[in-house]
Scaffold this motif. Structure first.
Motif, short mmCIF file in Angstrom:
data_model
loop_
_atom_site.label_atom_id
_atom_site.label_comp_id
_atom_site.label_asym_id
_atom_site.label_seq_id
_atom_site.Cartn_x
_atom_site.Cartn_y
_atom_site.Cartn_z
N LEU A 56 0.80 -1.22 0.00
CA LEU A 56 0.00 0.00 0.00
C LEU A 56 0.83 1.27 0.00
O LEU A 56 0.40 2.30 -0.53
CB LEU A 56 -0.93 0.01 1.22
CG LEU A 56 -2.03 -1.03 1.22
CD1 LEU A 56 -2.83 -0.97 2.50
CD2 LEU A 56 -2.94 -0.86 0.02
N ALA A 57 2.02 1.24 0.58
CA ALA A 57 2.84 2.45 0.69
C ALA A 57 3.17 3.06 -0.68
O ALA A 57 2.97 4.26 -0.88
CB ALA A 57 4.10 2.16 1.50
N PRO A 58 3.67 2.29 -1.65
CA PRO A 58 3.93 2.89 -2.96
C PRO A 58 2.66 3.42 -3.64
O PRO A 58 2.69 4.47 -4.27
CB PRO A 58 4.53 1.75 -3.78
CG PRO A 58 5.03 0.78 -2.78
CD PRO A 58 4.13 0.90 -1.60
N ALA A 59 1.57 2.72 -3.48
CA ALA A 59 0.31 3.16 -4.09
C ALA A 59 -0.14 4.49 -3.49
O ALA A 59 -0.59 5.39 -4.22
CB ALA A 59 -0.77 2.10 -3.90
N ALA A 60 0.00 4.66 -2.19
CA ALA A 60 -0.38 5.92 -1.54
C ALA A 60 0.54 7.05 -2.00
O ALA A 60 0.08 8.17 -2.23
CB ALA A 60 -0.32 5.76 -0.03
N GLY A 61 1.83 6.75 -2.13
CA GLY A 61 2.77 7.76 -2.60
C GLY A 61 2.47 8.21 -4.02
O GLY A 61 2.50 9.41 -4.33
N ILE A 62 2.16 7.28 -4.89
CA ILE A 62 1.83 7.61 -6.28
C ILE A 62 0.53 8.41 -6.33
O ILE A 62 0.43 9.40 -7.06
CB ILE A 62 1.72 6.32 -7.13
CG1 ILE A 62 3.11 5.70 -7.29
CG2 ILE A 62 1.08 6.61 -8.48
CD1 ILE A 62 3.10 4.30 -7.86
N ASN A 63 -0.44 8.02 -5.53
CA ASN A 63 -1.71 8.74 -5.47
C ASN A 63 -1.48 10.19 -5.04
O ASN A 63 -2.02 11.12 -5.63
CB ASN A 63 -2.65 8.03 -4.51
CG ASN A 63 -4.06 8.56 -4.58
OD1 ASN A 63 -4.45 9.17 -5.56
ND2 ASN A 63 -4.82 8.33 -3.53
#
Length: 80
Positions: A56-63
């Motif tokens: 989830l961390a990379p997805a939140a950063g990209i978002n």
């Protein structure tokens, strides 16, 4: 971290009977919680948390990055 045990229970209820040789059966949400705590301890409710957070961390950063870039491209004040 509060909601993760509920996600774990949901996943276990959904997967029961799908894996050949797995004889674990739950009668419902409360039964799944109690069997998990009885057989694996309270930390059993957080089994698989680390891989989930790492996913989830990379997805939140990209978002966040896309949101900020969209604000800038529309001329919206970056401090608001």
């Amino acid at each position: 971290f509060v909601a993760y045990p509920f996600a774990l229970v949901r996943t276990r209820l959904q997967k029961q009977g799908m894996i050949e040789g797995d004889t674990t059966r739950y009668r419902g949400i409360v039964d799944c919680f109690s069997q998990t705590v009885r057989n694996e301890g309270i930390l059993g409710l957080y089994k698989g948390l680390l891989p989930n957070v790492l996913k989830l961390a990379p997805a939140a950063g990209i978002n966040w990055l896309v949101f900020e870039q969209a604000k800038l491209s529309m001329g919206i004040d970056a401090r608001s």
